[in-house]
Design a protein around this motif. Sequence first.
Motif, mmCIF file in Angstrom:
data_model
loop_
_atom_site.group_PDB
_atom_site.id
_atom_site.type_symbol
_atom_site.label_atom_id
_atom_site.label_comp_id
_atom_site.label_asym_id
_atom_site.label_seq_id
_atom_site.Cartn_x
_atom_site.Cartn_y
_atom_site.Cartn_z
ATOM 1 N N TRP A 61 0.853 -1.187 0.000
ATOM 2 C CA TRP A 61 0.000 0.000 0.000
ATOM 3 C C TRP A 61 0.892 1.241 0.000
ATOM 4 C CZ3 TRP A 61 -4.486 -0.946 4.033
ATOM 5 C CH2 TRP A 61 -5.304 -1.970 3.550
ATOM 6 N N PRO A 62 0.842 2.044 -1.081
ATOM 7 C CA PRO A 62 1.691 3.245 -1.122
ATOM 8 C C PRO A 62 1.124 4.368 -0.258
ATOM 9 C CG PRO A 62 0.896 2.610 -3.335
ATOM 10 C CD PRO A 62 0.099 1.845 -2.333
ATOM 11 N N ALA A 63 2.031 5.196 0.271
ATOM 12 C CA ALA A 63 1.601 6.391 1.007
ATOM 13 C C ALA A 63 1.202 7.461 -0.005
ATOM 14 C CB ALA A 63 2.733 6.891 1.889
ATOM 15 N N THR A 64 0.159 8.205 0.295
ATOM 16 C CA THR A 64 -0.240 9.329 -0.567
ATOM 17 C C THR A 64 0.738 10.462 -0.318
ATOM 18 O OG1 THR A 64 -2.513 8.680 -0.252
ATOM 19 C CG2 THR A 64 -2.160 10.843 -1.188
ATOM 20 N N PHE A 65 1.604 10.690 -1.279
ATOM 21 C CA PHE A 65 2.735 11.539 -0.971
ATOM 22 C C PHE A 65 3.419 11.956 -2.272
ATOM 23 C CE2 PHE A 65 7.327 11.534 0.150
ATOM 24 C CZ PHE A 65 7.305 12.605 1.009
ATOM 25 N N GLY A 66 3.312 13.224 -2.642
ATOM 26 C CA GLY A 66 3.958 13.687 -3.858
ATOM 27 C C GLY A 66 4.656 15.000 -3.600
ATOM 28 N N LEU A 67 5.785 15.238 -4.268
ATOM 29 C CA LEU A 67 6.578 16.422 -3.976
ATOM 30 C C LEU A 67 6.629 17.418 -5.131
ATOM 31 C CD1 LEU A 67 9.555 14.721 -2.130
ATOM 32 C CD2 LEU A 67 7.806 16.165 -1.119
ATOM 33 N N ALA A 68 6.580 16.938 -6.355
ATOM 34 C CA ALA A 68 6.712 17.874 -7.472
ATOM 35 C C ALA A 68 6.068 17.269 -8.715
ATOM 36 C CB ALA A 68 8.190 18.210 -7.708
ATOM 37 N N CYS A 69 6.562 17.683 -9.902
ATOM 38 C CA CYS A 69 5.887 17.314 -11.153
ATOM 39 C C CYS A 69 5.749 15.809 -11.338
ATOM 40 C CB CYS A 69 6.603 17.940 -12.353
ATOM 41 S SG CYS A 69 8.179 18.704 -12.006
ATOM 42 N N CYS A 70 6.713 15.009 -10.862
ATOM 43 C CA CYS A 70 6.610 13.551 -10.992
ATOM 44 C C CYS A 70 5.332 13.023 -10.352
ATOM 45 C CB CYS A 70 7.813 12.878 -10.333
ATOM 46 S SG CYS A 70 9.223 12.710 -11.436
ATOM 47 N N ALA A 71 4.842 13.726 -9.345
ATOM 48 C CA ALA A 71 3.640 13.264 -8.648
ATOM 49 C C ALA A 71 2.434 13.254 -9.581
ATOM 50 C CB ALA A 71 3.374 14.148 -7.436
ATOM 51 N N ILE A 72 2.429 14.132 -10.595
ATOM 52 C CA ILE A 72 1.309 14.152 -11.544
ATOM 53 C C ILE A 72 1.264 12.816 -12.291
ATOM 54 C CG2 ILE A 72 0.321 15.349 -13.546
ATOM 55 C CD1 ILE A 72 0.353 17.028 -10.977
ATOM 56 N N GLU A 73 2.459 12.321 -12.670
ATOM 57 C CA GLU A 73 2.513 11.021 -13.361
ATOM 58 C C GLU A 73 2.089 9.895 -12.415
ATOM 59 O OE1 GLU A 73 3.315 10.781 -16.688
ATOM 60 O OE2 GLU A 73 3.277 12.964 -16.576
ATOM 61 N N MET A 74 2.470 10.028 -11.138
ATOM 62 C CA MET A 74 2.074 9.007 -10.161
ATOM 63 C C MET A 74 0.542 8.990 -10.032
ATOM 64 S SD MET A 74 3.291 8.587 -6.208
ATOM 65 C CE MET A 74 2.454 10.043 -5.620
ATOM 66 N N MET A 75 -0.052 10.183 -9.999
ATOM 67 C CA MET A 75 -1.524 10.254 -9.896
ATOM 68 C C MET A 75 -2.163 9.656 -11.146
ATOM 69 S SD MET A 75 -2.248 13.988 -8.301
ATOM 70 C CE MET A 75 -0.760 14.844 -7.943
ATOM 71 N N ALA A 76 -1.545 9.937 -12.321
ATOM 72 C CA ALA A 76 -2.086 9.384 -13.570
ATOM 73 C C ALA A 76 -2.042 7.854 -13.525
ATOM 74 C CB ALA A 76 -1.290 9.908 -14.763
ATOM 75 N N ALA A 77 -0.990 7.312 -12.918
ATOM 76 C CA ALA A 77 -0.867 5.847 -12.837
ATOM 77 C C ALA A 77 -2.025 5.246 -12.050
ATOM 78 C CB ALA A 77 0.466 5.469 -12.202
ATOM 79 N N GLY A 78 -2.530 5.999 -11.071
ATOM 80 C CA GLY A 78 -3.620 5.485 -10.258
ATOM 81 C C GLY A 78 -4.994 5.754 -10.856
ATOM 82 N N ALA A 79 -5.057 6.617 -11.880
ATOM 83 C CA ALA A 79 -6.349 6.992 -12.460
ATOM 84 C C ALA A 79 -6.785 5.996 -13.545
ATOM 85 C CB ALA A 79 -6.256 8.406 -13.019
ATOM 86 N N GLY A 80 -7.961 6.278 -14.144
ATOM 87 C CA GLY A 80 -8.623 5.306 -15.005
ATOM 88 C C GLY A 80 -7.815 4.808 -16.196
ATOM 89 N N ARG A 81 -7.024 5.694 -16.855
ATOM 90 C CA ARG A 81 -6.369 5.280 -18.087
ATOM 91 C C ARG A 81 -5.301 4.208 -17.855
ATOM 92 N NH1 ARG A 81 -4.293 8.943 -23.074
ATOM 93 N NH2 ARG A 81 -3.237 7.272 -24.156
ATOM 94 N N TYR A 82 -4.515 4.372 -16.799
ATOM 95 C CA TYR A 82 -3.437 3.398 -16.532
ATOM 96 C C TYR A 82 -3.862 2.361 -15.501
ATOM 97 C CZ TYR A 82 -0.725 6.517 -19.329
ATOM 98 O OH TYR A 82 -0.288 7.262 -20.372
ATOM 99 N N ASP A 83 -4.695 2.757 -14.555
ATOM 100 C CA ASP A 83 -5.403 1.829 -13.693
ATOM 101 C C ASP A 83 -4.483 0.854 -12.941
ATOM 102 O OD1 ASP A 83 -7.460 0.658 -12.443
ATOM 103 O OD2 ASP A 83 -8.187 -0.503 -14.158
ATOM 104 N N LEU A 84 -3.728 1.436 -12.032
ATOM 105 C CA LEU A 84 -2.826 0.655 -11.180
ATOM 106 C C LEU A 84 -3.580 -0.461 -10.447
ATOM 107 C CD1 LEU A 84 0.185 1.116 -10.570
ATOM 108 C CD2 LEU A 84 -0.476 2.497 -8.621
ATOM 109 N N ALA A 85 -4.903 -0.273 -10.304
ATOM 110 C CA ALA A 85 -5.718 -1.237 -9.560
ATOM 111 C C ALA A 85 -5.682 -2.621 -10.195
ATOM 112 C CB ALA A 85 -7.155 -0.739 -9.481
#
Length: 188
Positions: A33-57
């Motif tokens: 289980w990852p911690a919700t934790f982002g520091l800069a622009c890379c975090a946008i890609e991390m959020m995209a990974a969890g969203a519908g298009r890439y669907d980390l789930a």
Amino acid sequence: MGLIVGLEEKLPSGFLLTTVEKLAGYMRKNSLWPATFGLACCAIEMMAAGAGRYDLARFGMEVFRASPRQADLMIVAGRVSNKMAPVVRQIYDQMAAPKWTIAMGACASSGGMFNNYAIVQGVDHIIPVYIYLPGCPPRPEMLMDAILKLHEQIGNEKLGPNREKIIKEVEAAALAAKPTHQLKGLLA
Ligand code: SF4
């Protein structure tokens, strides 16, 4: 003890044998289980990974937790400023053990283009890093690949005396390695 559901029914003896190490690794790697934790622009890609298009789930690893006590994976997504460094360390310390980390992107791995006094030149100065993910920013697919590679590492982790032996070997290798100030890079 069966590790693969259904397989044990096909075996004549009706059960599978495994080691405690393998069983622990199997359970740990499948419950990250990852911690919700982002520091800069890379975090946008991390959020995209969890969203519908890439669907980390799809891989069962999308449960980002807002409390470090409920997380065992820290994805350091973005550059770490000197001001933020103690906060990163505190969140890491508050996470449940055993825990793992990914340095996402060039900045978290090495300071990236920010070769200056304000930015920590690699988050491994403040916490241990298990996977260094290159790129500026790495794409969501790369983050997924890094997490899957981390799964492999976790699945093969040793326990007890075997773990202590590996830690000693890694420590000896680190002490024997060339110091970073002697390394020559593009800017040297
Ligand atoms: S690696 Fe690139 S995208 Fe990621 S935090 Fe640094 S500058 Fe931003």
